[in-house]
Write a protein that holds these residues in place. Structure first.
Motif, short mmCIF file in Angstrom:
data_model
loop_
_atom_site.label_atom_id
_atom_site.label_comp_id
_atom_site.label_asym_id
_atom_site.label_seq_id
_atom_site.Cartn_x
_atom_site.Cartn_y
_atom_site.Cartn_z
N ASN A 89 0.82 -1.21 0.00
CA ASN A 89 0.00 0.00 0.00
C ASN A 89 0.85 1.26 0.00
O ASN A 89 0.38 2.32 -0.39
CB ASN A 89 -0.93 0.03 1.22
CG ASN A 89 -1.85 -1.18 1.26
OD1 ASN A 89 -1.93 -1.92 0.29
ND2 ASN A 89 -2.52 -1.38 2.36
N LYS A 90 2.09 1.16 0.46
CA LYS A 90 2.94 2.33 0.60
C LYS A 90 4.08 2.37 -0.41
O LYS A 90 4.38 3.42 -0.97
CB LYS A 90 3.52 2.37 2.02
CG LYS A 90 2.45 2.49 3.10
CD LYS A 90 3.07 2.54 4.48
CE LYS A 90 2.01 2.71 5.53
NZ LYS A 90 1.67 1.49 6.22
N ALA A 91 4.73 1.25 -0.62
CA ALA A 91 5.93 1.22 -1.46
C ALA A 91 5.62 0.59 -2.82
O ALA A 91 5.10 -0.51 -2.89
CB ALA A 91 7.03 0.44 -0.77
N VAL A 92 5.96 1.32 -3.89
CA VAL A 92 5.82 0.79 -5.24
C VAL A 92 7.20 0.27 -5.66
O VAL A 92 8.17 1.01 -5.63
CB VAL A 92 5.33 1.89 -6.22
CG1 VAL A 92 5.33 1.38 -7.64
CG2 VAL A 92 3.95 2.37 -5.82
N VAL A 93 7.26 -1.01 -6.01
CA VAL A 93 8.56 -1.60 -6.35
C VAL A 93 8.78 -1.71 -7.86
O VAL A 93 9.89 -1.98 -8.30
CB VAL A 93 8.74 -3.00 -5.71
CG1 VAL A 93 8.82 -2.89 -4.21
CG2 VAL A 93 7.62 -3.93 -6.12
N GLY A 94 7.72 -1.51 -8.65
CA GLY A 94 7.88 -1.60 -10.09
C GLY A 94 6.61 -1.14 -10.79
O GLY A 94 5.58 -0.94 -10.16
N THR A 95 6.72 -0.96 -12.09
CA THR A 95 5.55 -0.57 -12.89
C THR A 95 5.47 -1.44 -14.14
O THR A 95 6.51 -1.90 -14.65
CB THR A 95 5.61 0.91 -13.32
OG1 THR A 95 6.81 1.11 -14.05
CG2 THR A 95 5.55 1.84 -12.14
N ILE A 96 4.25 -1.66 -14.60
CA ILE A 96 4.02 -2.33 -15.87
C ILE A 96 3.01 -1.49 -16.65
O ILE A 96 2.30 -0.67 -16.06
CB ILE A 96 3.50 -3.78 -15.70
CG1 ILE A 96 2.14 -3.80 -14.99
CG2 ILE A 96 4.52 -4.65 -14.99
CD1 ILE A 96 1.47 -5.17 -15.00
N THR A 97 2.94 -1.69 -17.94
CA THR A 97 2.00 -0.95 -18.76
C THR A 97 0.67 -1.71 -18.82
O THR A 97 0.62 -2.90 -18.50
CB THR A 97 2.53 -0.77 -20.19
OG1 THR A 97 2.66 -2.07 -20.79
CG2 THR A 97 3.88 -0.06 -20.19
N GLU A 98 -0.36 -1.02 -19.25
CA GLU A 98 -1.67 -1.67 -19.42
C GLU A 98 -1.57 -2.77 -20.48
O GLU A 98 -2.23 -3.79 -20.38
CB GLU A 98 -2.72 -0.62 -19.79
CG GLU A 98 -4.12 -1.14 -19.69
CD GLU A 98 -5.17 -0.06 -19.88
OE1 GLU A 98 -6.34 -0.43 -19.95
OE2 GLU A 98 -4.82 1.13 -19.97
N ALA A 99 -0.74 -2.56 -21.49
CA ALA A 99 -0.56 -3.58 -22.54
C ALA A 99 0.06 -4.85 -21.97
O ALA A 99 -0.33 -5.97 -22.33
CB ALA A 99 0.31 -3.02 -23.66
N GLN A 100 1.04 -4.69 -21.06
CA GLN A 100 1.65 -5.86 -20.42
C GLN A 100 0.62 -6.58 -19.57
O GLN A 100 0.57 -7.82 -19.54
CB GLN A 100 2.85 -5.45 -19.57
CG GLN A 100 4.07 -5.03 -20.37
CD GLN A 100 5.17 -4.49 -19.48
OE1 GLN A 100 4.93 -3.59 -18.67
NE2 GLN A 100 6.37 -5.03 -19.62
N LEU A 101 -0.21 -5.81 -18.86
CA LEU A 101 -1.26 -6.40 -18.03
C LEU A 101 -2.23 -7.19 -18.90
O LEU A 101 -2.60 -8.31 -18.56
CB LEU A 101 -2.01 -5.30 -17.26
CG LEU A 101 -3.18 -5.77 -16.42
CD1 LEU A 101 -2.71 -6.63 -15.26
CD2 LEU A 101 -3.97 -4.58 -15.90
#
Length: 140
Positions: A89-101
């Protein structure tokens, strides 16, 4: 006459890398026969963890069904991270795109309780949020 089911076991092995051992010993099947069949069936999925449901019958014969790679593993690979967040809830460790999702959701669709790709995307998106992975292009 159909055979009686003695046991159903759910296990995970690396693709093409199942070996006789304690996990299979408790299932009560012919381990070399299973490992050969599993490894042959998963050779094209190298590098993935493959969940398998083994149905064991009274006469010690068995059937197995391969499932898709767990969403968490696919999400970690897409985000390029080693593990999820300890505090999602607090720490974001990475991001992905909507296309990857969408790509992950389409792959996982046969094993998810969803009627369409959008429903599968919501399920996989929830897994991503619980791991501390942000999805670009989608509001939380």
């Amino acid at each position: 006459m159909s055979k009686r089911v003695a046991k159903i076991a759910k296990l995970q092995f690396p693709a093409g890398g199942a070996k006789p051992g304690p996990a299979l010993a408790g299932v009560g099947i012919n381990m070399p026969q299973f490992t050969t069949a599993f490894n042959d069936a998963t050779r094209d999925r190298a590098g993935d963890i493959v969940p398998v449901v083994i149905t064991v019958y009274d006469d010690k014969s068995f059937d197995f069904v391969l499932k898709t790679t767990p969403a968490a593993i696919l999400l970690k690979r897409a985000a390029g991270i080693q593990s999820g967040s300890a505090t999602p809830n607090k720490a974001v460790v990475g991001t992905i795109t909507e296309a990857q999702l969408r790509e992950i959701a389409e792959y996982k669709l046969p094993d998810l309780n969803a009627n369409d790709v959008e429903g599968a995307m919501r399920i996989v998106g929830g897994t991503a949020r619980n791991m501390g992975i942000k999805i670009e292009g989608m509001e939380d």
